[in-house]
Design an enzyme around this catalytic site. Structure first.
Site, PDB file in Angstrom:
ATOM      1  N   PRO A 363      -1.806   3.201   2.701  1.00  0.00           N
ATOM      2  CA  PRO A 363      -0.654   4.106   2.787  1.00  0.00           C
ATOM      3  C   PRO A 363      -1.058   5.554   2.540  1.00  0.00           C
ATOM      4  CG  PRO A 363      -0.597   2.845   0.749  1.00  0.00           C
ATOM      5  CD  PRO A 363      -1.712   2.274   1.566  1.00  0.00           C
ATOM      6  N   PRO A 364      -0.178   6.508   2.871  1.00  0.00           N
ATOM      7  CA  PRO A 364      -0.491   7.929   2.665  1.00  0.00           C
ATOM      8  C   PRO A 364      -0.713   8.249   1.195  1.00  0.00           C
ATOM      9  CG  PRO A 364       1.420   7.669   4.092  1.00  0.00           C
ATOM     10  CD  PRO A 364       1.129   6.318   3.535  1.00  0.00           C
ATOM     11  N   GLY A 365      -1.641   9.175   0.950  1.00  0.00           N
ATOM     12  CA  GLY A 365      -1.827   9.689  -0.393  1.00  0.00           C
ATOM     13  C   GLY A 365      -2.755   8.901  -1.283  1.00  0.00           C
ATOM     14  N   VAL A 366      -3.465   7.881  -0.726  1.00  0.00           N
ATOM     15  CA  VAL A 366      -4.352   7.087  -1.584  1.00  0.00           C
ATOM     16  C   VAL A 366      -5.786   7.613  -1.571  1.00  0.00           C
ATOM     17  CG1 VAL A 366      -2.973   5.001  -1.398  1.00  0.00           C
ATOM     18  CG2 VAL A 366      -4.772   5.408   0.271  1.00  0.00           C
ATOM     19  N   GLY A 367      -6.071   8.662  -0.802  1.00  0.00           N
ATOM     20  CA  GLY A 367      -7.380   9.304  -0.847  1.00  0.00           C
ATOM     21  C   GLY A 367      -8.317   8.923   0.277  1.00  0.00           C
ATOM     22  N   SER A 686       8.065 -13.273   5.964  1.00  0.00           N
ATOM     23  CA  SER A 686       7.791 -13.569   4.545  1.00  0.00           C
ATOM     24  C   SER A 686       9.045 -13.644   3.687  1.00  0.00           C
ATOM     25  CB  SER A 686       6.840 -12.519   3.973  1.00  0.00           C
ATOM     26  OG  SER A 686       7.435 -11.241   3.971  1.00  0.00           O
ATOM     27  N   LYS A 729       2.725  -6.062  -2.611  1.00  0.00           N
ATOM     28  CA  LYS A 729       3.917  -6.750  -3.120  1.00  0.00           C
ATOM     29  C   LYS A 729       3.852  -6.928  -4.626  1.00  0.00           C
ATOM     30  CE  LYS A 729       4.802  -9.216   1.207  1.00  0.00           C
ATOM     31  NZ  LYS A 729       4.844 -10.507   1.912  1.00  0.00           N
TER      32      LYS A 729
END
Length: 782
Positions: A363-367, A686, A729
Site C-alpha cells: 500500500p502507499p506510504g510503506v517506503g 473471503s 487483515k
C-alpha cells in the site's frame, strides 16, 4: 445633373426598375463593369430592361451563396445603372456591360413573373465648394495615391486617373470602387448619402488601410532581406565545403563536426554503435548547417555519444556495510533487506550476474520508493527513478523514430543517460497503473526491458541500435500486484511490503519522521518534545493507513503550530505535546473506532477485509423481515460477494436440522443483508463465513461475540477455503482490538511466516468446515 440618352433624371420622381442581384459586389456610380449573368430570372430581367429604356437597378445580396433570391435577401440601397451592351455567350450566359449612373434608395421591392422590381427614389446631396472641401479633396486623393503605391495589386495608372477628376462625387465613388474591403463595409460607403460624411468615412478607412499595408511592406522587406542573407550564407558555405574537399582538408577546428568527431574518438563504443556514428558523421560533414536535416543528425549523434556504453560504478560487496545502510534508512522491511543481502553475497563470489527484477508490492506510504534509493546507496550505484503511472503510449518506453519532428528516445534511454553508468539501480514506479490504448501497450514494451534473456539487446526506436540493459538492477513498485499484466509479472520477483504495525510506526516516527520534520521546520530538539503517547494517539485516531505518509503530515502540522507558538511568545523555551493537549495542535480525532463498541447484537458478524491501502474490518448486518422469498443485498457489493451471500442462504437451508432452524425460513422472511459504508465498493469470496454466521445469528436470535472476527471462503458443502491478504487483515484486527480470529486451516503455512509481534495477543481458531465454526459460536452448553 446629367443628361441621359433616354430621359433626364428627376430627383423628385420615383422610378420602378428591374433589379439585377449581385453576388460579392457593391456597384458604385460612375463604374463601368462587365457582369456575367447566369441565373434565369436575372437573364430575363436584363433582357426585359434592354428592350425598354435600358436602365436597371443593381443591388447586392446579403448572402452571396443564395441562388433563389427574394426581396428580403437584398440590401435596400443600390445603384441605378444603364446597360451599354449585351453579348450572349455560347454556354447560354450573358455578358452585360453596365455603367453606374446614380445612387438609389429602395422604397419597395416586389416580384412579378419571377422578376424582382424596385421602386426607388434618388436622394441628392450638395456640398458647398470652399477651402475646407478643397482640403478634404486633396487629403482624400493623397491618401488614395499612397494606398495605390503600397498595394501591389493596383496599377499605377489609377493615380493619374484620380488626379484628373474635379467632381467630388465622382472621386469618392471612383476611390470606393478600388478599395479592398468586405462587402458590408463597401455597402456602408454606398449608403452614405451626405457627401462630406462620405469623404470623412473614406479618409478614415484609407488611413487604417495604409497603416496595415505599411506594416505588411516592412515585413516583406525583412523577409526578403532574411532570404537573401540565408541564400548568401548557403552559397558561401557550399563554396567553402567544395574548396575544402578539393584541398583534402578536414572540417575546421571548433565546428560541430570536429567537436563530435573528437568526442567520438575518445569514447569507447560497441562495434555497431561505432559504425553508426561514423556513418552519420560522414553525412553531417556533407550537409549545410542551415539544412533542417543537419540539426536532426547532430542531435542524434549527441544522444549516442552522451549515453553510457561501458562506464560502470564498482559494486559495494560488504554485507555488513550494506546492512548498516539499509537499517539506517528503513525500520523493519526484513524481506527486501534480506533479498538485497543475498544479492550482495552472490556478487562477492560471481563478479557479474544478470540484473534482478524485484517488485516491491504494498500500500502507499510503506517506503517502496525510498527503499529503491537505499538499495542504490547500499550497492554504491547511481539511482534513476521513472514513474509509470498514467503512461499509455508505447513510444514513451521505446522512443519515437527519427522521421518525426521533435522525436526523442524513450524514458528508459533517457534514464540511462541521466544515470551516466550502465549498471544503475533503475526504479520503475507504479507499474500497476500502466494503461493500454490504441497508441500501443506500454506493458508489452516493458517485457523487453525487464526480461533478462532479452534486455542485453534492447532497441530504442530513436537509436535503432542495440543497447545493453543486462547490468541494470531493476526495482519495480506496485500497490496491487494482481493488477500487473501476467507476462510482466512473470519476469519479476514479488516482495510484499504489507504495512507497519503500530509499534513499528512509533519507532519510524521517533527515528526518522520527527528528526526530518524538525530539520524542515527549523526546530531544535530542546524547543519541541512530542511524547510517545501523543504519537500513539496520532497513529490510532488521526491516521488510518498501512504506511506512515499521513503520520508524517500530522507531525509536520504539529511542528508548524509549534513554530507559530514560539514566534508569538519569545519567553517560551519549550513546547511539550502529549495525549491531553494533542487536540490543540491537530483538532478533534478523525477516526474513532465505533464499529466494535457497544453490546453484542443479533444478526451482526465481524469479518476481515483486504484493501489496497491495508486491511480493515467488515461488519455484516442481517435483518429478517416478514415476507416471502426475497434476498436483498446492499452496501455496493460486487458480483463475487453477492454470490457468497446466495451460497450462505442455500448452505444454511441444506443444514437446517444441524443448525436447528426452520427449513422454510425464506418462505416466511425476507432476508436483508447490509454491509455499512455503502459508498465503498466491496467484493471477494473471503466474506463467505461472515455472511453465513450473521445470517444464522439472525435466525437463531443469538448474538455473536464482539471481540471475534472471521475470514474465509465457504462452499455449498460448507468447506472453508484459504484466503489472501492475511497480514493486512490481522493488522486491521489488532488495530480494532479484536482478540479471537477464525481462519481457514489451509492458511496455517501463511500464518507461520508472519511476525511474532503481529500474532502476539491473538487467539487463532483454524477450521476446515463450517460446522466447526457453528459448534464454536452457537453450540448450546450442556
Amino acid at each position: 445633373m446629367k443628361e441621359m440618352e433616354v430621359f433626364e433624371i428627376d430627383l423628385t420622381k420615383e422610378y420602378t426598375l428591374n433589379v439585377l442581384p449581385l453576388k460579392d459586389l457593391v456597384f458604385f456610380p460612375h463604374m463601368v463593369v462587365p457582369l456575367i449573368v447566369g441565373r434565369p430570372n436575372s437573364i430575363e430581367s436584363v433582357e426585359q430592361a434592354m428592350k425598354g429604356n435600358k436602365f436597371i437597378f443593381l443591388a447586392a445580396q446579403k448572402d452571396p451563396t443564395l441562388e433563389d433570391i427574394t426581396a428580403r435577401d437584398l440590401y435596400r440601397f443600390g445603384t441605378m445603372g444603364r446597360i451599354v451592351q449585351i453579348v450572349r455567350l455560347p454556354n447560354g450566359l450573358l455578358k452585360v456591360l453596365v455603367e453606374g449612373i446614380i445612387r438609389g434608395k429602395v422604397l419597395q421591392y416586389r416580384k412579378r413573373r419571377n422578376i424582382i422590381k424596385a421602386t426607388i427614389m434618388i436622394p441628392y446631396s450638395e456640398i458647398e465648394t470652399n477651402d475646407q472641401t478643397e482640403a478634404l479633396k486633396r487629403e482624400l486623393i493623397s491618401l488614395f495615391k499612397t494606398y495605390v503605391k503600397l498595394n501591389d495589386d493596383l496599377p499605377e495608372e489609377l493615380i493619374f486617373s484620380v488626379s484628373q477628376m474635379d467632381d467630388l462625387e465622382k472621386i469618392t465613388d471612383f476611390i470606393a470602387g478600388y478599395l479592398d474591403l468586405r462587402l458590408q463595409e463597401k455597402q456602408l460607403i454606398l449608403e452614405e448619402w451626405d457627401l462630406e460624411d462620405r469623404i470623412n468615412l473614406l479618409i478614415d478607412i484609407l488611413v487604417h488601410e495604409n497603416q496595415i499595408l505599411s506594416l505588411k511592406s516592412e515585413l516583406d522587406v525583412k523577409v526578403r532581406d532574411q532570404m537573401v542573407k540565408t541564400q548568401r550564407n548557403y552559397f558561401l558555405q557550399e563554396q567553402l565545403r567544395v574548396i575544402r574537399e578539393e584541398l583534402g582538408e578536414e572540417a575546421e577546428e571548433g565546428s560541430d563536426v570536429a567537436i563530435l568527431r573528437n568526442k567520438f574518438q575518445s569514447k569507447e563504443l560497441p562495434e555497431e554503435a561505432r559504425e553508426k556514428v561514423e556513418e552519420e558523421l560522414a553525412r553531417l560533414a556533407k550537409i549545410p548547417p542551415l539544412s533542417p536535416e543537419y540539426n536532426v543528425i547532430r542531435t542524434y549523434l549527441e544522444w549516442i555519444l552522451n549515453l553510457p556504453w561501458t562506464e560502470t560504478t564498482e559494486d559495494e560487496t560488504s554485507i555488513e556495510k550494506a546492512q548498516k545502510i539499509l537499517d539506517e534508512d528503513h525500520f523493519g522491511l526484513e524481506k527486501p533487506k534480506q533479498r538485497l543481502l543475498e544479492h550482495i553475497a552472490v556478487l562477492q563470489r560471481v563478479k557479474q550476474i544478470k540484473g534482478p527484477i524485484l517488485c516491491l508490492a504494498g500500500p502507499p506510504g510503506v517506503g517502496k520508493t525510498s527503499l529503491g534509493r537505499s538499495i542504490a546507496r547500499a550497492l554504491g550505484r547511481n539511482f534513476v527513478h521513472m514513474s509509470l503511472g498514467g503512461i499509455h503510449d508505447e513510444a514513451e518506453i521505446r522512443g519515437h523514430r527519427r522521421t518525426y519532428i521533435g522525436s526523442m528516445p524513450g524514458k528508459i534511454i533517457q534514464g540511462m543517460k541521466k544515470a551516466g553508468t550502465i549498471n544503475p539501480v533503475f526504479l520503475l514506479d507504479e507499474v500497476d497503473k500502466i494503461n493500454s490504448t490504441y497508441q500501443g501497450d506500454p506493458a508489452s514494451a516493458l517485457l523487453e526491458v525487464l526480461d533478462p534473456e532479452q534486455n542485453h539487446s534492447f532497441v530504442d526506436n530513436y537509436l535503432e541500435i542495440d543497447y545493453d540493459l543486462s547490468k541494470v538492477f531493476f526495482v519495480v513498485t506496485a500497490n496491487y500486484a494482481d493488477a500487473i499484466p501476467e507476462p510482466l509479472l512473470d519476469r519479476m520477483e514479488i516482495i510484499e511490503l504489507p504495512g507497519y504495525l503500530d509499534y513499528e510506526k512509533l519507532a519510524i516516527a521517533r527515528q526518522y519522521l520527527i528528526p526530518k520534520q524538525f530539520k524542515l521546520n527549523g526546530l531544535l530538539e530542546k524547543e519541541l518534545e512530542i511524547k510517545d503517547e501523543a504519537i500513539s494517539e496520532i497513529i490510532v485516531k488521526y491516521t488510518l493507513e498501512a504506511g506512515v505518509r499521513n503520520l508524517e503530515r500530522e507531525i509536520s502540522k504539529i511542528c508548524r503550530q509549534a513554530v507559530i507558538m514560539l514566534s508569538k511568545d519569545k519567553r517560551r523555551r519549550k513546547i511539550v505535546v502529549g495525549k491531553k493537549n494533542l487536540s490543540k495542535f491537530l483538532g478533534e480525532p478523525k477516526f474513532i473506532s465505533s464499529k466494535l463498541k457497544g453490546k453484542k447484537e443479533v444478526g451482526v458478524a465481524t469479518g476481515l477485509a483486504w484493501t489496497p491501502f491495508g486491511g480493515d474490518i467488515l461488519r455484516v448486518e442481517v435483518n429478517l423481515i416478514p415476507g416471502k422469498d426475497k434476498l436483498t443485498l446492499t452496501g455496493k457489493l460486487g458480483e463475487v460477494m453477492q454470490e457468497s451471500a446466495m451460497i450462505a442462504v442455500d448452505y444454511i437451508r441444506s443444514r437446517y436440522r444441524k443448525f436447528k432452524i426452520d427449513q422454510n425460513f425464506t418462505a416466511k422472511h425476507e432476508v436483508h443483508i447490509h454491509l455499512p459504508e455503502g459508498a465503498v465498493p466491496k467484493d471477494g469470496p473471503s466474506a463467505g463465513v461472515t455472511l453465513t454466521s450473521g445470517l444464522i445469528s439472525a435466525l437463531k436470535k443469538q448474538p455473536l461475540p464482539s471481540d471475534l472476527a472471521m475470514t474465509g471462503e465457504i462452499t455449498l458443502r460448507g468447506k472453508i477455503l484459504a484466503v489472501g491478504g492475511l497480514q493486512e487483515k490481522l493488522m486491521a484486527a489488532k488495530r480494532h482490538g479484536i482478540k479471537r480470529i477464525i481462519l481457514p486451516a489451509e492458511n496455517k503455512p501463511d500464518v507461520r511466516e508472519l511476525s511474532k509481534a503481529l500474532l502476539d495477543g491473538f487467539e487463532l481458531i483454524f477450521v476446515k468446515d463450517y460446522e466447526q465454526i457453528y459448534n464454536y459460536l452457537f453450540k448450546e452448553k450442556k
